[in-house]
Enzyme design. Structure first.
Site, mmCIF file in Angstrom:
data_model
loop_
_atom_site.group_PDB
_atom_site.id
_atom_site.type_symbol
_atom_site.label_atom_id
_atom_site.label_comp_id
_atom_site.label_asym_id
_atom_site.label_seq_id
_atom_site.Cartn_x
_atom_site.Cartn_y
_atom_site.Cartn_z
ATOM 1 N N LYS A 21 -5.487 39.913 6.044
ATOM 2 C CA LYS A 21 -5.148 40.368 7.397
ATOM 3 C C LYS A 21 -3.643 40.192 7.641
ATOM 4 O O LYS A 21 -2.971 41.102 8.081
ATOM 5 C CB LYS A 21 -5.973 39.565 8.410
ATOM 6 C CG LYS A 21 -5.725 39.937 9.841
ATOM 7 C CD LYS A 21 -6.690 39.177 10.749
ATOM 8 C CE LYS A 21 -6.260 39.316 12.201
ATOM 9 N NZ LYS A 21 -7.163 38.622 13.116
ATOM 10 N N GLU A 68 -2.391 31.767 -1.140
ATOM 11 C CA GLU A 68 -3.306 31.902 -2.282
ATOM 12 C C GLU A 68 -3.430 33.377 -2.695
ATOM 13 O O GLU A 68 -3.375 33.724 -3.878
ATOM 14 C CB GLU A 68 -4.704 31.370 -1.926
ATOM 15 C CG GLU A 68 -4.763 29.895 -1.599
ATOM 16 C CD GLU A 68 -4.536 29.600 -0.118
ATOM 17 O OE1 GLU A 68 -3.885 30.410 0.573
ATOM 18 O OE2 GLU A 68 -5.008 28.543 0.344
ATOM 19 N N GLY A 89 -10.707 37.217 11.138
ATOM 20 C CA GLY A 89 -10.940 37.205 9.688
ATOM 21 C C GLY A 89 -12.408 37.056 9.316
ATOM 22 O O GLY A 89 -12.948 37.821 8.515
ATOM 23 N N ARG A 90 -13.084 36.087 9.935
ATOM 24 C CA ARG A 90 -14.481 35.830 9.558
ATOM 25 C C ARG A 90 -15.445 36.849 10.162
ATOM 26 O O ARG A 90 -16.653 36.763 9.946
ATOM 27 C CB ARG A 90 -14.875 34.401 9.933
ATOM 28 C CG ARG A 90 -14.690 34.058 11.406
ATOM 29 C CD ARG A 90 -14.710 32.553 11.627
ATOM 30 N NE ARG A 90 -14.314 32.168 12.977
ATOM 31 C CZ ARG A 90 -13.047 32.066 13.384
ATOM 32 N NH1 ARG A 90 -12.065 32.365 12.550
ATOM 33 N NH2 ARG A 90 -12.761 31.675 14.605
ATOM 34 N N GLU A 103 -16.017 27.554 11.562
ATOM 35 C CA GLU A 103 -14.647 27.901 11.932
ATOM 36 C C GLU A 103 -14.618 28.394 13.389
ATOM 37 O O GLU A 103 -13.609 28.258 14.072
ATOM 38 C CB GLU A 103 -14.130 28.986 10.984
ATOM 39 C CG GLU A 103 -12.622 28.978 10.821
ATOM 40 C CD GLU A 103 -12.174 29.871 9.681
ATOM 41 O OE1 GLU A 103 -12.249 29.429 8.519
ATOM 42 O OE2 GLU A 103 -11.771 31.012 9.944
ATOM 43 N N HIS A 117 -36.103 21.849 -4.942
ATOM 44 C CA HIS A 117 -36.076 20.902 -6.055
ATOM 45 C C HIS A 117 -34.831 20.029 -5.994
ATOM 46 O O HIS A 117 -34.461 19.393 -6.974
ATOM 47 C CB HIS A 117 -36.144 21.652 -7.385
ATOM 48 C CG HIS A 117 -37.429 22.410 -7.513
ATOM 49 N ND1 HIS A 117 -38.534 21.898 -8.155
ATOM 50 C CD2 HIS A 117 -37.791 23.622 -7.027
ATOM 51 C CE1 HIS A 117 -39.520 22.777 -8.071
ATOM 52 N NE2 HIS A 117 -39.098 23.823 -7.386
ATOM 53 N N LYS A 155 -2.314 26.408 6.244
ATOM 54 C CA LYS A 155 -1.448 27.439 5.666
ATOM 55 C C LYS A 155 0.010 26.991 5.654
ATOM 56 O O LYS A 155 0.808 27.508 4.886
ATOM 57 C CB LYS A 155 -1.594 28.745 6.450
ATOM 58 C CG LYS A 155 -2.964 29.385 6.253
ATOM 59 C CD LYS A 155 -3.026 30.768 6.844
ATOM 60 C CE LYS A 155 -4.390 31.389 6.588
ATOM 61 N NZ LYS A 155 -4.517 32.749 7.053
HETATM 62 C C1 G6Q Z 1 -10.977 33.624 9.343
HETATM 63 C C2 G6Q Z 1 -9.820 32.817 9.064
HETATM 64 C C3 G6Q Z 1 -9.470 32.677 7.605
HETATM 65 C C4 G6Q Z 1 -8.756 33.890 7.019
HETATM 66 C C5 G6Q Z 1 -8.153 33.501 5.684
HETATM 67 C C6 G6Q Z 1 -7.419 34.642 5.025
HETATM 68 O O1 G6Q Z 1 -11.384 33.868 10.437
HETATM 69 O O2 G6Q Z 1 -8.753 33.242 9.817
HETATM 70 O O3 G6Q Z 1 -10.580 32.380 6.815
HETATM 71 O O4 G6Q Z 1 -9.626 34.950 6.869
HETATM 72 O O5 G6Q Z 1 -7.290 32.433 5.874
HETATM 73 O O6 G6Q Z 1 -6.430 35.137 5.858
HETATM 74 P P1 G6Q Z 1 -5.748 36.517 5.546
HETATM 75 O O7 G6Q Z 1 -6.785 37.566 5.610
HETATM 76 O O8 G6Q Z 1 -4.695 36.687 6.583
HETATM 77 O O9 G6Q Z 1 -5.183 36.416 4.151
#
Ligand code: G6Q
Length: 568
Positions: free
Chosen positions: A216, A222, A277-278, A363, A394, A523
């Site tokens: 996003k 990463e 994001g989620r 989150e 199990h 981050k």
């Molecule tokens: C979700 C969070 C988080 C995000 C990741 C990746 O709601 O904000 O999980 O999706 O940190 O972020 P980017 O999509 O910006 O790389």
């Protein structure tokens, strides 16, 4: 009952409110409720307390409540103005106040195509235009028209992303893998540990691999590192700079960073800051899903979610699945003191669902201040965990059956799958699902245990010693969620159901469920430490533990480098 970790000197409006107080009083007697007795007294408990929604059945009868409990819980939801909040979210009001954003994942799947405005602009045409772009692109890749730098068809797609840009697409691709294009293999690269990238890249042919960089913000460390590694790999394998456009596309809200990274903005699929994001799998973040299962199936997924949105918006609280799920979760979390809840999909294809819901729920509602920034005095987000059945049986079910903690569970199963289903396997799976939910509820009494041991031929003395260990109190609550079939539509409905359950809880707890400052913190934390790790300068700040660990890492690095040098 209150949580042990509450901050007692502050009182929020919620815990002092009439509906909450009534629930506290009601809990004093309701805590003794035995589900077994509730079922004995009311032969219609199942039909009264289960809801059919399209090809999904939600059975919440195996929970610790009476009609009175439900009435108090619905009163709580009304007191928290649940309907007004629904309206505010669906209509595009900026309810994510700390980031000044609307929360409109529901617009992404608004298949009724009614206008939805953000800052005076109808967002539906831009959503449709991105969907059209995804359709055209995916058709080219899937048909083989899109070629790599040596003119070969794409055989492998790698989604590079993390968190919300990884977990949703991964969970859906795994869940619907039976719909996957036969030529395309789908990979998910998220971990910055180079082992992950190496493991994936080692399997791939650069001439036929397409990378989807899903981020996003396009600033996530990463994802940028992994995308950089993938780009270097491609170039080292013989591709030229101008070939990157054939092998890299981006999904992002940040055109500037995408361009800087070297991806052609024509190869960028846009989404917007009002998609969390989620909650983003419904957006262009779903591009990997579209490549895997095709656009018609993706649309079915959106349709299923939209149908659940309509249910959530229009059904009265008493017949509303996400509302009931959310309120029962609050009942256990805040009154019984349950700290966690388990998601137990009896479906191999849904094996990623617990990890996905872990993020979606924790989150969103793992917060300790309310919407006004006031510290709250009640427990919020449940710890969500789980694993696929029967495997979990199990492993950790022991604790659910006989441990000291109350763990409400969601059991999920589909009555059939699309694969050439072996009925014998499925019957075993289904019978385990049914037997577990029943056993958790009814338990096993001392006399039943005694009888069973005696009929198994155990000597009287041995019986009495064994009994305490073999008694099950039961009365462990569960929801059963039954799908006729696991397909894009039912899966869309299932995921939207959980999203709205999280919304309901966030509204009652008076939280902003749509920011994630805890994630943002992570981050930025590493920037300074990374610099220190890579330098040899003395470190004077940090606490002594962090400083000591940093020094030790540097020592290990030096020692390992020397040893490797000596081995040469
Ligand atoms: C979700 C969070 C988080 C995000 C990741 C990746 O709601 O904000 O999980 O999706 O940190 O972020 P980017 O999509 O910006 O790389």
């Amino acid at each position: 009952m209150r949580q042990s970790n509450v901050i007692v000197d502050l009182s929020s409006n919620l815990s002092a409110s009439p509906a909450w107080k009534r629930l506290e009083t009601h809990y004093l007697s309701a805590k003794y409720l035995q589900m077994k007795e509730l079922f004995n007294h009311d032969p219609n408990r199942f039909s009264k307390h289960s809801i059919h929604f399209e090809d999904l059945l939600f059975d919440y009868s195996k929970n610790r409540f009476t009609e009175e409990t439900l009435n108090h819980l619905f009163a709580l939801a009304r007191q928290c103005n649940i309907h007004q909040w629904q309206e505010r979210m669906f209509s595009g009001e900026k309810i994510n106040t700390t980031e000044g954003r609307a929360v409109l994942h529901t617009a992404l799947r608004n298949r009724s195509n009614t206008a939805i405005y953000v800052d005076g602009k109808n967002v539906m045409p831009m959503i449709q235009s991105v969907l059209d772009k995804m359709k055209i692109f995916s058709k080219k890749v899937r048909s083989g028209e899109w070629k790599g730098y040596t003119g070969k068809e794409i055989t492998d797609v790698v989604n590079i992303g993390i968190g919300g840009s990884d977990l949703g697409p991964k969970m859906i691709c795994r869940a619907l893998s039976q719909y996957q294009h036969p030529r395309l293999k789908i990979h998910f690269l998220s971990n910055v540990d180079s082992a992950h990238a190496e493991r994936i890249l080692n399997q791939l042919d650069p001439e036929t691999t397409l990378f989807i960089v899903a981020s996003k913000t396009f600033t996530t460390q990463e994802t940028r590192r992994n995308a950089q590694t993938a780009k270097e790999w491609l170039l080292n394998c013989g591709a030229k700079k101008q070939d990157i456009a054939k092998h890299f596309v981006a999904v992002s809200t940040n055109t500037v960073e995408v361009t800087k990274f070297g991806i052609d903005p024509n190869n960028m699929f846009e989404f917007w800051d009002w998609v969390g994001g989620r909650y983003s799998l419904w957006s262009a973040i779903g591009l990997t899903i579209v490549l895997a299962i095709g656009m018609p199936q993706f649309i079915e997924l959106l349709e299923g979610a939209h149908a659940m949105d309509q249910h959530f918006k229009n059904m009265p609280l008493e017949k509303n699945i996400p509302v009931i799920m959310g309120l029962l979760g609050i009942w256990y979390n805040n009154f019984f003191g349950a700290e966690s809840s388990a998601v137990l999909p009896y479906d191999y294809y849904l094996r990623e669902l617990p990890a996905y819901l872990e993020q979606a729920d924790m989150e969103s509602n793992g917060k300790s201040v309310d919407r006004d920034g006031e510290r709250i005095d009640y427990s919020t987000g449940s710890i969500v965990w789980g694993a696929e059945g029967n495997n979990g049986q199990h492993a950790f079910y022991q604790l659910i059956h006989q441990g000291t903690k109350l763990i409400p569970t969601d059991f999920i199963i589909a009555s059939s799958t699309h694969t050439g289903c072996n009925q014998d396997h499925r019957n075993i799976l289904v019978s385990n699902f049914l037997a577990q939910t029943e056993a958790l509820m009814i338990g096993r009494s001392r006399s039943e245990t005694r009888e069973q041991l005696a009929s198994a031929g155990v000597q009287i003395k041995g019986i009495e010693q064994k009994i305490p260990h073999m008694v099950f109190d039961g009365n462990q609550p569960s929801n059963s969620i039954l799908l006729k079939e696991l397909n894009p539509r039912t899966l869309g409905s299932l995921i939207a159901m959980y999203e709205h359950k999280i919304f309901v809880q966030g509204i009652v707890w008076n939280l902003n469920s749509y920011d994630q400052w805890g994630v943002e913190l992570g981050k930025h934390l590493t920037e300074k430490v990374l610099e220190e790790l890579q330098s040899q300068k003395d470190i004077y700040h940090h606490d002594s533990s962090t400083r000591g660990l940093l020094h030790q890492f540097r020592n290990y690095y030096t020692q390992t480098a020397r040893e490797r040098e000596a081995e040469k």
